[in-house]
Design a protein around this motif. Structure first.
Motif, PDB file in Angstrom:
ATOM      1  N   GLN A 176      14.900  18.811 -44.729  1.00 40.64           N
ATOM      2  CA  GLN A 176      15.681  19.715 -43.077  1.00 40.64           C
ATOM      3  C   GLN A 176      15.835  18.284 -42.309  1.00 40.64           C
ATOM      4  O   GLN A 176      16.286  18.326 -41.059  1.00 40.64           O
ATOM      5  CB  GLN A 176      15.392  20.960 -42.182  1.00 40.64           C
ATOM      6  N   CYS A 177      14.417  17.475 -42.326  1.00 44.67           N
ATOM      7  CA  CYS A 177      14.359  16.553 -41.066  1.00 44.67           C
ATOM      8  C   CYS A 177      15.108  15.592 -41.305  1.00 44.67           C
ATOM      9  O   CYS A 177      15.745  14.803 -40.584  1.00 44.67           O
ATOM     10  CB  CYS A 177      13.049  15.953 -41.690  1.00 44.67           C
ATOM     11  N   ASP A 178      15.805  15.170 -42.766  1.00 45.78           N
ATOM     12  CA  ASP A 178      17.070  13.679 -43.196  1.00 45.78           C
ATOM     13  C   ASP A 178      16.833  13.915 -44.216  1.00 45.78           C
ATOM     14  O   ASP A 178      16.071  14.429 -45.342  1.00 45.78           O
ATOM     15  CB  ASP A 178      17.274  12.928 -42.396  1.00 45.78           C
ATOM     16  N   PRO A 179      18.197  13.705 -44.388  1.00 45.20           N
ATOM     17  CA  PRO A 179      18.623  14.610 -46.218  1.00 45.20           C
ATOM     18  C   PRO A 179      17.906  12.995 -46.726  1.00 45.20           C
ATOM     19  O   PRO A 179      18.237  12.665 -47.964  1.00 45.20           O
ATOM     20  CB  PRO A 179      20.497  14.538 -46.638  1.00 45.20           C
ATOM     21  N   GLN A 180      18.150  11.745 -46.112  1.00 45.74           N
ATOM     22  CA  GLN A 180      17.865  10.482 -47.174  1.00 45.74           C
ATOM     23  C   GLN A 180      16.725   9.561 -46.771  1.00 45.74           C
ATOM     24  O   GLN A 180      15.731   8.729 -47.088  1.00 45.74           O
ATOM     25  CB  GLN A 180      19.245   9.266 -46.714  1.00 45.74           C
ATOM     26  N   ALA A 181      16.272  10.056 -45.110  1.00 46.88           N
ATOM     27  CA  ALA A 181      15.621   8.255 -44.282  1.00 46.88           C
ATOM     28  C   ALA A 181      14.491   9.799 -44.040  1.00 46.88           C
ATOM     29  O   ALA A 181      14.353  10.448 -44.013  1.00 46.88           O
ATOM     30  CB  ALA A 181      16.202   8.383 -43.353  1.00 46.88           C
ATOM     31  N   TRP A 182      12.817   9.391 -44.317  1.00 46.63           N
ATOM     32  CA  TRP A 182      12.128   9.450 -43.821  1.00 46.63           C
ATOM     33  C   TRP A 182      11.858   9.401 -41.879  1.00 46.63           C
ATOM     34  O   TRP A 182      12.072   8.224 -41.600  1.00 46.63           O
ATOM     35  CB  TRP A 182      10.634   8.682 -44.412  1.00 46.63           C
ATOM     36  N   VAL A 183      11.580  10.111 -41.557  1.00 50.35           N
ATOM     37  CA  VAL A 183      11.560  10.551 -39.255  1.00 50.35           C
ATOM     38  C   VAL A 183      11.026  10.556 -39.746  1.00 50.35           C
ATOM     39  O   VAL A 183       9.792  10.955 -39.562  1.00 50.35           O
ATOM     40  CB  VAL A 183      11.947  11.575 -39.613  1.00 50.35           C
ATOM     41  N   TYR A 184      10.216   9.859 -38.547  1.00 53.90           N
ATOM     42  CA  TYR A 184       9.413   8.847 -37.884  1.00 53.90           C
ATOM     43  C   TYR A 184       8.917   9.516 -36.354  1.00 53.90           C
ATOM     44  O   TYR A 184       9.860   8.985 -35.481  1.00 53.90           O
ATOM     45  CB  TYR A 184       8.647   7.879 -38.513  1.00 53.90           C
ATOM     46  N   ASP A 185       8.348   9.899 -35.750  1.00 54.31           N
ATOM     47  CA  ASP A 185       8.586  10.865 -34.303  1.00 54.31           C
ATOM     48  C   ASP A 185       8.085   9.590 -33.414  1.00 54.31           C
ATOM     49  O   ASP A 185       6.737   9.643 -33.946  1.00 54.31           O
ATOM     50  CB  ASP A 185       7.893  11.905 -34.157  1.00 54.31           C
ATOM     51  N   ILE A 186       8.311   8.736 -32.899  1.00 54.91           N
ATOM     52  CA  ILE A 186       7.627   8.329 -31.359  1.00 54.91           C
ATOM     53  C   ILE A 186       7.281   7.841 -30.184  1.00 54.91           C
ATOM     54  O   ILE A 186       6.522   7.075 -29.836  1.00 54.91           O
ATOM     55  CB  ILE A 186       8.815   6.797 -31.942  1.00 54.91           C
ATOM     56  N   GLY A 187       7.864   8.742 -30.112  1.00 59.62           N
ATOM     57  CA  GLY A 187       7.454   9.645 -28.668  1.00 59.62           C
ATOM     58  C   GLY A 187       6.792  10.975 -28.100  1.00 59.62           C
ATOM     59  O   GLY A 187       6.989  11.968 -28.025  1.00 59.62           O
ATOM     60  N   GLU A 188       5.959  11.358 -29.669  1.00 58.01           N
ATOM     61  CA  GLU A 188       5.462  12.936 -29.456  1.00 58.01           C
ATOM     62  C   GLU A 188       4.153  13.051 -28.327  1.00 58.01           C
ATOM     63  O   GLU A 188       4.725  14.235 -27.864  1.00 58.01           O
ATOM     64  CB  GLU A 188       4.134  12.874 -30.499  1.00 58.01           C
ATOM     65  N   ASN A 189       4.090  12.458 -27.555  1.00 59.55           N
ATOM     66  CA  ASN A 189       3.307  12.943 -25.922  1.00 59.55           C
ATOM     67  C   ASN A 189       4.267  11.802 -24.807  1.00 59.55           C
ATOM     68  O   ASN A 189       3.147  11.490 -24.046  1.00 59.55           O
ATOM     69  CB  ASN A 189       1.758  12.615 -26.411  1.00 59.55           C
ATOM     70  N   GLY A 190       5.179  11.247 -24.998  1.00 57.77           N
ATOM     71  CA  GLY A 190       5.133  10.587 -24.135  1.00 57.77           C
ATOM     72  C   GLY A 190       6.854  11.177 -24.015  1.00 57.77           C
ATOM     73  O   GLY A 190       7.841  11.765 -24.666  1.00 57.77           O
ATOM     74  N   ASP A 191       7.601   9.977 -23.213  1.00 54.54           N
ATOM     75  CA  ASP A 191       8.861  10.122 -23.063  1.00 54.54           C
ATOM     76  C   ASP A 191       9.220   8.314 -22.871  1.00 54.54           C
ATOM     77  O   ASP A 191       9.497   8.038 -21.901  1.00 54.54           O
ATOM     78  CB  ASP A 191       9.768  10.418 -22.155  1.00 54.54           C
ATOM     79  N   CYS A 192       9.871   8.197 -24.369  1.00 51.46           N
ATOM     80  CA  CYS A 192      10.243   6.892 -25.096  1.00 51.46           C
ATOM     81  C   CYS A 192      11.183   6.032 -23.754  1.00 51.46           C
ATOM     82  O   CYS A 192      11.708   5.053 -23.472  1.00 51.46           O
ATOM     83  CB  CYS A 192      10.578   6.905 -25.965  1.00 51.46           C
ATOM     84  N   SER A 193      12.318   7.638 -23.301  1.00 51.32           N
ATOM     85  CA  SER A 193      12.942   6.852 -22.075  1.00 51.32           C
ATOM     86  C   SER A 193      12.523   6.123 -20.890  1.00 51.32           C
ATOM     87  O   SER A 193      13.262   5.181 -20.449  1.00 51.32           O
ATOM     88  CB  SER A 193      14.707   7.389 -22.269  1.00 51.32           C
ATOM     89  N   VAL A 194      11.582   7.217 -20.521  1.00 53.48           N
ATOM     90  CA  VAL A 194      11.137   6.633 -19.278  1.00 53.48           C
ATOM     91  C   VAL A 194      10.774   5.543 -19.822  1.00 53.48           C
ATOM     92  O   VAL A 194      10.476   3.895 -18.515  1.00 53.48           O
ATOM     93  CB  VAL A 194      10.312   7.718 -18.694  1.00 53.48           C
ATOM     94  N   ASP A 195       9.119   5.338 -20.524  1.00 55.06           N
ATOM     95  CA  ASP A 195       8.977   3.721 -21.319  1.00 55.06           C
ATOM     96  C   ASP A 195       9.461   2.623 -20.692  1.00 55.06           C
ATOM     97  O   ASP A 195       8.996   1.459 -20.106  1.00 55.06           O
ATOM     98  CB  ASP A 195       8.077   4.249 -22.272  1.00 55.06           C
ATOM     99  N   ALA A 196      10.855   2.800 -21.529  1.00 48.77           N
ATOM    100  CA  ALA A 196      11.414   1.917 -21.311  1.00 48.77           C
ATOM    101  C   ALA A 196      12.228   1.112 -19.780  1.00 48.77           C
ATOM    102  O   ALA A 196      12.069  -0.243 -19.313  1.00 48.77           O
ATOM    103  CB  ALA A 196      13.093   2.066 -22.373  1.00 48.77           C
TER     104      ALA A 196
END
Length: 389
Positions: A176-196
């Motif tokens: 259910q994460c993805d049919p083909q790719a390994w999915v890595y959450d890179i923003g568990e404890n923050g918001d990557c959009s604001v960090d940028a």
């Protein structure tokens, strides 16, 4: 035509849903945007930093973009007496998030399995956030203040992720994460959009996954940052826009982009090469919640173009709350607790990290999830629910 809740205007033709970007051109150096949008979110007036973070190239780059801001050296980003454990900061909850930045070095580089939102949780490049969502779990670990902490050893974080991805090899079984790719959450404890807004950490991670054909980065966000459109993810980064009914968001999603703006930005992010999913999160149970979620889903169906719907999926995440955070919120935003703290409908829950939280009682949660799944089938039949929790 899907049934529509009473009181909504008639459905119109599908709209392109292009967001009217404010200050859309990215800064020349890719760093902090001196724009109204950025200034509303961050007005950094003090920096706390570990010595090693100050010596790192990323630390020097960040400080160069904040000329004249005083810097206080601290032995650890976890132990800053004027921030963590200082009850007086409750009254300055949002101000601390606006005016304070912490620079640290991430000591533990470990990727752990998830299986819900992502296959893996990668070591994040930040901790904390400039936004002030009243239900956020991150402040529970840092006491009475939770501004952005940026980790400056981004090269080590990226290298760790690359090694982990290569060690997995191709994904052989769809899930259910993805049919083909390994999915890595890179923003568990923050918001990557604001960090940028203030750091290139997010850009570096997006660039790394661009070259990893067996994996995807993934992060949830409540902030629309046009800088991300220039990062050229080439389908290897999934942005999950968190959405909830507008009334809930105005009460609980403090300092975030309006929900309508997050939805309206989806098409531009798809066109820029991102995969765009939605988090129906958190689902807060209060009088009228079903009607308001139906309105939100009808809005999604009305405004999202076909190219977004064809690739979209969603997560449903029910509210989890916490006694400590409840007490903190009473000090700065007690109105939020009128809907978040419902002892008669909630029960204790021990989280994976050992914290004692509260969640909706099992039968209450089961009935609510059933109702929301039925609402999505009725109003957004194209929106595949990846998981519900």
């Amino acid at each position: 035509m899907n049934p529509r809740p009473a009181g909504l205007p008639p459905e119109g033709p599908e709209q392109p849903a292009l967001f009217d970007w404010e200050d859309a051109s990215p800064p020349a150096d890719g760093g902090f945007r001196d724009s109204p949008r950025a200034r509303r979110m961050l007005d950094i007036r003090e920096v706390y930093a570990e010595p090693a973070a100050l010596a790192a190239p990323r630390g020097r780059q960040i400080l160069a973009r904040l000329p004249g801001v005083p810097v206080t050296e601290v032995p650890s980003h976890w132990r800053i007496p004027s921030l963590h454990g200082n009850e007086g900061n409750v009254e300055r909850w949002a101000r601390v998030k606006t005016e304070t930045l912490v620079l640290g070095v991430r000591q533990t580089l470990a990727t752990r399995p998830n299986g819900r939102s992502a296959d893996w949780i990668a070591p994040g490049a930040s901790n904390g956030c400039a936004m002030a969502c009243a239900y956020c779990y991150v402040p529970r670990r840092k006491g009475y203040a939770n501004p952005i902490t940026l980790f400056t050893n981004i090269e080590a974080i990226v290298a760790h992720v690359r090694r982990h991805v290569h060690a997995q090899g191709p994904k052989r079984q769809p899930n259910q994460c993805d049919p083909q790719a390994w999915v890595y959450d890179i923003g568990e404890n923050g918001d990557c959009s604001v960090d940028a807004l203030v750091s290139d950490n997010t850009a570096d991670l997006v660039a790394a996954f661009r070259g990893l054909p067996t994996a995807k980065a993934s992060f949830a966000t409540k902030f629309v940052n046009p800088d991300l459109l220039a990062l050229d993810p080439r389908g290897r980064t999934r942005v999950r826009f968190s959405v909830m009914p507008a009334d809930d968001s105005r009460l609980l999603d403090i300092r975030t982009s309006p929900v309508a703006d997050r939805i309206a930005a989806a098409a531009d992010f798809v066109d820029a090469g991102y995969e765009v999913h939605f988090n129906l999160s958190p689902v807060v149970l209060r009088p009228g919640w079903r009607h308001d979620w139906a309105q939100l889903l009808v809005h999604l169906d009305d405004v999202l173009p076909a190219r977004v719907k064809e690739q979209a999926a969603a997560e449903i995440i029910m509210l989890t709350h916490n006694q400590q955070l409840h007490e903190v919120n009473l000090g700065w935003h007690p109105r939020a607790e009128d809907v978040l703290w419902q002892p008669t409908a909630q029960e204790a829950k021990r989280s994976e990290n050992g914290a004692l939280n509260v969640r909706y009682a099992r039968e209450v949660k089961r009935e609510a999830l059933g109702s929301l799944r039925e609402l999505t089938r009725t109003h957004t039949p194209w929106l595949r629910i990846r998981y519900a929790f």
